[in-house]
Design a protein around this motif. Structure first.
Motif, PDB file in Angstrom:
ATOM      1  N   PHE A 139     -11.485  10.962 -19.128  1.00 30.73           N
ATOM      2  CA  PHE A 139     -10.602  10.014 -18.455  1.00 30.73           C
ATOM      3  C   PHE A 139     -10.249  10.523 -17.062  1.00 30.73           C
ATOM      4  O   PHE A 139     -10.110  11.733 -16.855  1.00 30.73           O
ATOM      5  N   SER A 140     -10.076   9.587 -16.156  1.00 25.97           N
ATOM      6  CA  SER A 140      -9.584   9.899 -14.808  1.00 25.97           C
ATOM      7  C   SER A 140      -8.212   9.271 -14.651  1.00 25.97           C
ATOM      8  O   SER A 140      -8.036   8.059 -14.898  1.00 25.97           O
ATOM      9  N   LEU A 141      -7.219  10.119 -14.234  1.00 23.31           N
ATOM     10  CA  LEU A 141      -5.846   9.661 -14.107  1.00 23.31           C
ATOM     11  C   LEU A 141      -5.400   9.779 -12.648  1.00 23.31           C
ATOM     12  O   LEU A 141      -5.633  10.795 -12.007  1.00 23.31           O
ATOM     13  N   ASP A 142      -4.777   8.696 -12.125  1.00 20.86           N
ATOM     14  CA  ASP A 142      -4.257   8.699 -10.762  1.00 20.86           C
ATOM     15  C   ASP A 142      -2.728   8.627 -10.824  1.00 20.86           C
ATOM     16  O   ASP A 142      -2.164   7.699 -11.431  1.00 20.86           O
ATOM     17  N   PHE A 143      -2.080   9.638 -10.177  1.00 23.11           N
ATOM     18  CA  PHE A 143      -0.618   9.685 -10.154  1.00 23.11           C
ATOM     19  C   PHE A 143      -0.141   9.428  -8.725  1.00 23.11           C
ATOM     20  O   PHE A 143      -0.746   9.906  -7.759  1.00 23.11           O
ATOM     21  N   ILE A 144       0.973   8.679  -8.623  1.00 19.70           N
ATOM     22  CA  ILE A 144       1.530   8.410  -7.300  1.00 19.70           C
ATOM     23  C   ILE A 144       3.000   8.021  -7.439  1.00 19.70           C
ATOM     24  O   ILE A 144       3.417   7.442  -8.443  1.00 19.70           O
ATOM     25  N   ASP A 145       3.772   8.376  -6.444  1.00 21.35           N
ATOM     26  CA  ASP A 145       5.179   7.992  -6.380  1.00 21.35           C
ATOM     27  C   ASP A 145       5.384   7.279  -5.048  1.00 21.35           C
ATOM     28  O   ASP A 145       5.111   7.844  -3.983  1.00 21.35           O
ATOM     29  N   LYS A 146       5.851   6.035  -5.108  1.00 20.05           N
ATOM     30  CA  LYS A 146       5.964   5.248  -3.873  1.00 20.05           C
ATOM     31  C   LYS A 146       7.122   5.715  -2.976  1.00 20.05           C
ATOM     32  O   LYS A 146       7.218   5.269  -1.828  1.00 20.05           O
ATOM     33  N   ASN A 147       7.980   6.590  -3.513  1.00 25.60           N
ATOM     34  CA  ASN A 147       9.151   7.019  -2.745  1.00 25.60           C
ATOM     35  C   ASN A 147       9.010   8.414  -2.124  1.00 25.60           C
ATOM     36  O   ASN A 147       9.801   8.787  -1.252  1.00 25.60           O
ATOM     37  N   LYS A 148       8.022   9.197  -2.591  1.00 21.90           N
ATOM     38  CA  LYS A 148       7.898  10.557  -2.067  1.00 21.90           C
ATOM     39  C   LYS A 148       6.507  11.088  -2.358  1.00 21.90           C
ATOM     40  O   LYS A 148       5.732  10.481  -3.101  1.00 21.90           O
TER      41      LYS A 148
ATOM     42  N   ALA B  55       0.852  -1.194   0.000  1.00 20.18           N
ATOM     43  CA  ALA B  55       0.000   0.000   0.000  1.00 20.18           C
ATOM     44  C   ALA B  55       0.888   1.243   0.000  1.00 20.18           C
ATOM     45  O   ALA B  55       1.925   1.283   0.679  1.00 20.18           O
ATOM     46  N   PRO B  56       0.512   2.283  -0.790  1.00 22.90           N
ATOM     47  CA  PRO B  56       1.359   3.487  -0.887  1.00 22.90           C
ATOM     48  C   PRO B  56       1.468   4.228   0.459  1.00 22.90           C
ATOM     49  O   PRO B  56       0.492   4.365   1.194  1.00 22.90           O
ATOM     50  N   LYS B  57       2.683   4.712   0.737  1.00 17.69           N
ATOM     51  CA  LYS B  57       2.910   5.481   1.966  1.00 17.69           C
ATOM     52  C   LYS B  57       2.632   6.969   1.752  1.00 17.69           C
ATOM     53  O   LYS B  57       2.391   7.699   2.714  1.00 17.69           O
ATOM     54  N   TYR B  58       2.665   7.354   0.487  1.00 19.06           N
ATOM     55  CA  TYR B  58       2.539   8.782   0.177  1.00 19.06           C
ATOM     56  C   TYR B  58       1.249   9.032  -0.594  1.00 19.06           C
ATOM     57  O   TYR B  58       0.788   8.179  -1.368  1.00 19.06           O
ATOM     58  N   PRO B  59       0.668  10.218  -0.416  1.00 18.42           N
ATOM     59  CA  PRO B  59      -0.601  10.523  -1.098  1.00 18.42           C
ATOM     60  C   PRO B  59      -0.391  10.697  -2.596  1.00 18.42           C
ATOM     61  O   PRO B  59       0.686  11.081  -3.058  1.00 18.42           O
ATOM     62  N   GLY B  60      -1.465  10.404  -3.337  1.00 15.58           N
ATOM     63  CA  GLY B  60      -1.428  10.577  -4.783  1.00 15.58           C
ATOM     64  C   GLY B  60      -2.243  11.784  -5.204  1.00 15.58           C
ATOM     65  O   GLY B  60      -2.896  12.453  -4.386  1.00 15.58           O
ATOM     66  N   ILE B  61      -2.206  12.040  -6.515  1.00 14.01           N
ATOM     67  CA  ILE B  61      -2.952  13.169  -7.075  1.00 14.01           C
ATOM     68  C   ILE B  61      -3.780  12.646  -8.243  1.00 14.01           C
ATOM     69  O   ILE B  61      -3.278  11.900  -9.078  1.00 14.01           O
ATOM     70  N   SER B  62      -5.068  13.034  -8.288  1.00 12.98           N
ATOM     71  CA  SER B  62      -5.962  12.624  -9.371  1.00 12.98           C
ATOM     72  C   SER B  62      -6.252  13.806 -10.273  1.00 12.98           C
ATOM     73  O   SER B  62      -6.454  14.935  -9.804  1.00 12.98           O
TER      74      SER B  62
ATOM     75  N   LEU C 286       2.161   7.153 -13.392  1.00 17.84           N
ATOM     76  CA  LEU C 286       0.729   6.979 -13.668  1.00 17.84           C
ATOM     77  C   LEU C 286       0.294   5.628 -13.098  1.00 17.84           C
ATOM     78  O   LEU C 286       0.643   4.569 -13.611  1.00 17.84           O
ATOM     79  N   ASP C 287      -0.473   5.661 -12.027  1.00 17.39           N
ATOM     80  CA  ASP C 287      -0.889   4.428 -11.341  1.00 17.39           C
ATOM     81  C   ASP C 287      -2.111   3.799 -11.988  1.00 17.39           C
ATOM     82  O   ASP C 287      -2.230   2.578 -12.067  1.00 17.39           O
TER      83      ASP C 287
END
Length: 790
Positions: free
Chosen positions: A752-761, A694-701, A729-730
């Protein structure tokens, strides 16, 4: 039934308690159902001293009877009672067959202190008019008053009623075979009866009889001839032994035939030689051939039966019953004795078909030992010479093609121990083999055992030998252990596994399983032939509606849909998983679904109607569940039986595996959606699911909408978005497709709905917008798209 007094002729069991012996035999594997004893307490020999008419009856007599310890008054109604005879007396307290208890009583006012008995009242004879008319049993003058009458008569027998397992052979259907079983249990030797007789060397059977065997169902046939037979009454010991096991004595010749069968297990047949002629031919019966059997009935035979003939006509149904035309009669002097082996299966079929099951046919049907066949023939000659005054002609005529190959088993002690799960020493195994009377040689640590021909139920393999050793060693000595075997999870395999899995998933998604017929009509066969296969047509169909083997399940489900619609079913959700075949009978399993009406509904909120996207979602759910996520896609279908604007091909690894869409209005005017794909295509290895942290950092939609030409698919745009979006792009998904106001007729709007996330920051708005704008630029250039609300 086994008569233990008879068995004592062959093995010494005088020191055995016969009830305890029955337990030992049962523990060793031969089930003794019942121990039957003819002994009756309070039964004595009495002498009638006086016999006077009853004062109040014209058929009763009042007798004074000496029973040894007392003189009793007994009322008797037998017509043959008189003073001076010795009789069987049941004293008060005796319990006769049928739980009839003898008590002191008054019979028409006269006291009676017992009962003078007939044999049928003691269960020793059949109760019929003939025996009833004979009256009471009158004993000989040598009978001692006060002694046991059954011992005097030789009828104080103990019998075992056996429940023999169907796989056990004939050896426990005759007394010598049963003696061998007791001998194995008690470790005692069996003594065979006297087979000696004197031959008349001046004459040979070859001068009087020839044989010719013309059927493969008779591997062994032997015969001897006796002359000058005196037919009369059998000796008492033969009559009593036959009676004890339920056979009615007839005369010395017939009784000897039955006696030898019950002794050696080999049925014999006696022919009147004068009626038989000078030649025997053994052959298969002719279809509808007739013979009148000894019971006076006209039997119609089939070509599967075996007959003994005098070279012209049948004289015996082999192994079942003799013919009336060669029956031994009171005037018969010369007899031909037949001892043969016939095909056991054929005998069973003949006996069943003719409803002629007998003691002989049962034994023939179990199989016979050729060694005992020879012995039985000699034993019959011995008894006929001794008790019928017969002259035995020299020589035996014989046909013998039976396989006499010894049954040999080689094994080591450890081989038996592994099967039984216990440790039996080599010395103990030697003891058990000696008890069984099995010849063997022991070389170093290896046994070589020869199985005697009398044990037809034992095959030359280690398993049967282990069973014999184990049962004599004692089943109670077997150690109960939990089996040590590899354990694996029980599961379905092959196409059954996939069919069960998908079927369960479809039911979970709300669809109901349907089962339809594999054969369809020519009209149905023409529909939905999107795989372009040639159909297999039956050469002789039941009807034209069931004449073609289907290559698709969709027409069958449409018939089920029509059936339900006519019965006012508003919401229809069906699926079927079945095999289909082309004209070369190549097999393909298909998963097919049909949806109409509401997918979700209740009584007070708006229902969710089936549409293309809901049905597509069902297919996607199945493919995801089976482990094919990111490996499938959809493109435009060219199936003419689907709506051209609401249909698609289902692709797996870029290969077409099926179709999805609305049924063409020309076929069905209602809004009916179907899907179908190949189950075989899913029967491939898939990568196991991986754990995703599970991601530790918040994402942006972010959302975006493009106006594109109607012929551009959302799937192709998603593919481009994923390429540009890269690792940040998750997820990307379509949440709206719009046509109408402010959009040209040949265009459509896709959101379209796009979810972005970085697992490191934690991503910054600036990083996301840079990537977001790159995606927009690529889509605009590649598809000539216009970003809405730009």
């Amino acid at each position: 039934m086994m008569n233990l007094e008879w068995v004592k002729d062959y093995i010494d069991i005088s020191d055995q308690d016969l009830k305890e012996l029955a337990v030992k035999i049962t523990k060793a594997g031969i089930n003794i159902e019942k121990v039957v004893s003819n002994h009756i307490d309070n039964l004595v020999i009495g002498k009638v001293l006086t016999c006077e008419k009853h004062p109040d009856s014209d058929h009763l007599n009042v007798c004074s009877v000496d029973v040894g310890k007392a003189k009793l008054q007994i009322v008797c109604g037998a017509p043959n009672v008189k003073a001076g005879i010795k009789v069987i007396v049941a004293l008060p307290g005796a319990v006769l067959p049928g739980e009839f208890i003898i008590k002191k009583s008054k019979i028409r006012g006269v006291e009676s202190n017992g009962m003078i008995c007939a044999l049928f009242e003691l269960g020793l004879e059949e109760k019929n008019d003939e025996n009833y008319a004979k009256g009471i049993e009158i004993l000989g003058e040598d009978a001692k008053v006060g002694e046991d009458p059954l011992k005097y008569l030789g009828l104080d027998n103990t019998l075992y009623e056996l429940d023999i397992h169907k796989h056990r052979n004939n050896d426990c259907y005759y007394h010598i075979g049963f003696a061998y079983e007791i001998g194995a249990i008690l470790n005692r030797k069996v003594n065979l009866p006297d087979l000696s007789f004197k031959e008349d060397k001046s004459d040979s059977i070859n001068n009087h009889m020839k044989i010719d065997v013309k059927t493969k169902k008779c591997p062994y046939y032997s015969a001897r001839m006796v002359k000058n037979v005196h037919i009369g009454e059998s000796p008492d010991f033969i009559k009593k032994r036959l009676l004890s096991v339920g056979m009615r004595p007839i005369n010395n010749v017939v009784d000897i035939s039955n006696y030898v069968m019950l002794e050696f297990g080999q049925p014999l047949h006696f022919f009147d030689k004068e009626s038989l002629g000078d030649k025997i031919v053994v052959r298969d019966a002719k279809e509808n051939e007739k013979i009148i059997t000894l019971d006076g009935k006209n039997r119609i035979l089939s070509k599967n039966d075996i007959v003994i003939t005098d070279s012209k006509k049948p004289v015996c149904i082999a192994g079942v019953m003799g013919g009336e035309n060669t029956e031994v009669e009171s005037t018969t002097k010369d007899i031909l004795i037949e001892a043969a082996i016939f095909d056991s299966v054929s005998i069973r079929y003949t006996a069943n078909r003719l409803n002629l099951k007998s003691e002989a046919s049962i034994r023939y049907g179990k199989g016979l030992s050729y060694e005992y066949t020879e012995m039985a023939l000699e034993r019959a000659c011995h008894l006929l010479e001794k008790y019928a005054g017969a002259t035995i002609l020299s020589d035996t005529i014989k046909y013998d093609v039976i396989d006499k190959t010894p049954k040999i088993v080689e094994f080591k002690a450890d081989d038996v121990n592994k099967i039984l799960g216990i440790k039996i020493s080599t010395d103990d195994m030697k003891i058990e083999l000696n008890r069984l009377d099995f010849d063997y040689k022991l070389t170093k640590d290896k046994f070589k055992v020869i199985i005697p021909s009398r044990r037809l139920d034992i095959d030359p393999n280690i398993n049967d030998i282990a069973e014999e050793i184990g049962r004599l060693y004692g089943y109670q000595n077997l150690i109960s252990t939990i089996p040590r075997v590899p354990i694996r999870q029980g599961q379905y395999i092959g196409d059954v596994k996939y069919r069960k899995t998908i079927s369960h998933r479809l039911r979970t998604l709300g669809l109901n399983e349907s089962k339809t017929y594999t054969l369809v009509s020519p009209i149905m066969a023409k529909l939905f032939n999107y795989r372009k296969l040639e159909h297999a047509t039956l050469p002789n169909p039941m009807s034209i509606d069931k004449s073609i083997v289907r290559t698709t399940l969709i027409p069958s489900l449409l018939n089920v849909y029509e059936y339900n619609k006519k019965r006012k079913v508003k919401d229809i959700s069906l699926y079927e998983i079945a095999k289909t075949y082309d004209n070369k009978y190549n097999e393909t399993s298909l998963v097919t679904g049909l949806c109409y009406g509401s997918y979700l509904s209740n009584g007070w909120t708006k229902s969710i109607k089936y549409n293309f996207y809901i049905v597509k979602g069902i297919v996607e759910n199945i493919l995801d569940y089976m482990g094919f996520k990111n490996r499938y896609s959809f493109d435009i279908s060219d199936c003419s039986d689907l709506h051209p604007g609401i249909s698609a091909n289902i692709l797996l690894d870029e290969k077409n595996i099926g179709i999805i869409g609305r049924v063409h209005p020309n076929i069905c005017k209602d809004e009916v959606y179907v899907f179908e794909f190949s189950l075989n295509a899913l029967m491939t290895d898939v990568k196991p699911l991986k754990y995703k942290e599970a991601p530790k950092y918040p994402g942006i939609s972010k959302d975006m909408a493009f106006i594109v030409k109607k012929d551009i698919s959302a799937g192709s745009i998603i593919s481009t978005i994923k390429k540009v979006g890269g690792r940040l792009l998750d997820n990307v998904s379509v949440f709206d497709v719009y046509t109408g106001e402010n959009v040209k007729e040949d265009e459509k709007s896709i959101a379209f709905s796009l979810d972005f996330i970085d697992k490191n920051k934690t991503l910054t708005e600036e990083e996301v917008m840079n990537l977001f704008n790159k995606i927009i630029d690529r889509v605009e250039k590649e598809y000539n798209a216009i970003l809405r609300d730009k």
